[in-house]
Write a protein that holds these residues in place. Structure first.
Motif: not given
Length: 232
Positions: A17, A19-20, A23, A73, A215, A218-223
């Protein structure tokens, strides 16, 4: 302020996690990425599925968390779904990220063809562990070579009893306030039981145009998806 408890799938740890987390923290929330017993820095700790459920409950209780958003997840949806009903009023929302969901009396292996015969054979041949996946396993999931290498290099064999022990639920999953995240590169159809929960208005469905490991891809989008869930 919400408190996110993030649990990654098989073979992964809290590091998945990385990179998530920034955010979510930048938005002012508490974030608790969790490594389950037997994995990553907890490798060697004996674990069954109920051990993983207790890992999650203990994390919430130990930190005296409230307004908890539990995120599971892949495999981790099974222990997360069980932990969600056990933390009671501390729970605000549950998010299942392209995950399995618990069914009372059934295991992760139960979802596999032939009742998980191939999976159980693999466990028997690997000293009770689900072995690491090769780099080719991640093809077609929107991951760069560097991201695949990061997953492969940091993954650990997964304790097999967590995959074969049955889930224990005391109430229907539809009682949970939940979001299901479908990662469409991994398959654009949800299972029938999840589709029913969505159709009945119990759960919200969010589709992401990425693979099974958002994660990383697309870490930003998942956040953003997780933040939206916390705001409901």
């Amino acid at each position: 302020m919400a408190n996110f408890v993030l649990v990654a799938g098989a073979r992964l740890g809290s590091w998945a996690w990385d990179d998530v987390v920034p955010h979510l923290r930048a938005a002012g929330h508490g974030v608790h990425p969790l490594t389950l017993s037997g994995l990553a820095e907890k490798r060697g700790v004996p674990a069954g599925q109920q051990t993983h459920v207790q890992d999650i409950v203990d994390e919430v209780v130990r930190h005296e968390l409230r307004d908890v958003v539990l995120v599971g997840h892949s495999y981790a949806g099974i222990p997360v779904g069980q932990a969600a009903e056990r933390i009671g009023e501390r729970l605000a929302h549950t998010v299942f990220v392209d995950s399995s969901v618990p069914v009372d009396g059934e295991s992760f292996a139960s979802e596999w063809p032939d009742g998980g015969a191939a999976l159980k054979k693999s466990l028997a041949e690997n000293n009770g562990f689900w072995p690491l996946a090769p780099a080719s396993h991640f093809d077609g999931h929107g991951l760069t070579e560097e991201q695949v290498a990061r997953i492969v290099d940091n993954a650990t064999p997964h304790p097999g009893r967590t995959l074969t022990e049955p889930a224990v639920l005391t109430r229907p999953l539809g009682k949970l306030k939940a979001t299901y995240v479908l990662c469409e590169l991994a398959g654009d159809e949800i299972d029938d039981d999840i589709a029913e929960l969505v159709a009945d208005g119990h759960w919200r469905l969010v589709r992401m145009d990425t693979g099974h490991w958002p994660m990383f891809s697309r870490p930003r989008e998942l956040a953003r998806v997780l933040l939206d869930a916390a705001g409901e």
